[in-house]
Design a protein around this motif. Structure first.
Motif, short mmCIF file in Angstrom:
data_model
loop_
_atom_site.label_atom_id
_atom_site.label_comp_id
_atom_site.label_asym_id
_atom_site.label_seq_id
_atom_site.Cartn_x
_atom_site.Cartn_y
_atom_site.Cartn_z
N PRO A 84 39.45 39.75 30.30
CA PRO A 84 38.61 39.82 31.51
C PRO A 84 39.11 40.86 32.49
O PRO A 84 40.30 41.13 32.59
CB PRO A 84 38.71 38.42 32.10
CG PRO A 84 39.93 37.82 31.51
CD PRO A 84 40.17 38.49 30.19
N ALA A 85 38.15 41.43 33.22
CA ALA A 85 38.48 42.36 34.30
C ALA A 85 39.04 41.56 35.47
O ALA A 85 38.35 40.73 36.04
CB ALA A 85 37.24 43.14 34.72
N ARG A 86 40.30 41.76 35.79
CA ARG A 86 40.94 40.99 36.87
C ARG A 86 40.92 41.75 38.20
O ARG A 86 40.87 41.15 39.26
CB ARG A 86 42.37 40.66 36.49
CG ARG A 86 42.47 39.86 35.21
CD ARG A 86 42.87 38.44 35.51
NE ARG A 86 42.94 37.70 34.27
CZ ARG A 86 42.25 36.58 34.08
NH1 ARG A 86 41.49 36.12 35.01
NH2 ARG A 86 42.34 35.95 32.94
N LYS A 87 40.96 43.06 38.17
CA LYS A 87 40.94 43.88 39.39
C LYS A 87 39.58 44.57 39.54
O LYS A 87 38.94 44.48 40.58
CB LYS A 87 42.07 44.91 39.34
CG LYS A 87 42.13 45.81 40.55
CD LYS A 87 42.61 45.07 41.78
CE LYS A 87 42.78 46.04 42.95
NZ LYS A 87 43.01 45.36 44.19
N ALA A 88 39.15 45.26 38.48
CA ALA A 88 37.84 45.92 38.51
C ALA A 88 36.77 44.85 38.64
O ALA A 88 36.90 43.75 38.10
CB ALA A 88 37.63 46.73 37.23
#
Length: 123
Positions: A64-68
């Motif tokens: 999963p995208a955690r920052k983006a």
């Protein structure tokens, strides 16, 4: 000559379509958009609401995208926060963006989403 953002694509693991439909369609109230036949066999699903288009594409080695993240502008942020919380979503409010109320949350596969609403007065 860029004129608009057509869509944002987020990744999802294989087999997550039902959870994505329940979240993006059911909880967020987005309309599912039919994928073109040439792309349908790849899995995933597409959603739209007003000018927002999100494509959720299957990625075999999914992380999963955690920052983006996409920033989704809403009307009535408190109602949406309550709806998400009622469905078990974590809500993290953040007041660091001037002129906006906003929070971060995650979709059922862990992608980060920013939900924001400008203050009516801009401040």
């Amino acid at each position: 000559m860029l004129i608009a953002l057509d869509h944002v694509q987020l990744a999802a693991p294989p087999g997550a379509e039902d959870a994505l439909r329940a979240y993006y369609g059911g909880v967020l109230g987005m309309e599912e958009e039919a994928k073109p036949p040439a792309l349908a066999d790849r899995g995933g699903c597409w959603f739209r609401s007003g000018g927002i288009r999100l494509h959720l594409g299957v990625e075999e080695d999914f992380r999963p995208a955690r920052k983006a993240h996409p920033g989704l502008r809403v009307a009535d942020i408190d109602t949406l926060a309550a709806r998400l919380a009622a469905h078990g979503a974590d809500i993290t409010w953040d007041d660091a963006l001037p002129g906006h109320r906003r929070f971060h949350t995650h979709d059922p596969v862990g992608n980060r989403l920013e939900i924001l609403e400008p203050y009516a007065s801009g401040g």
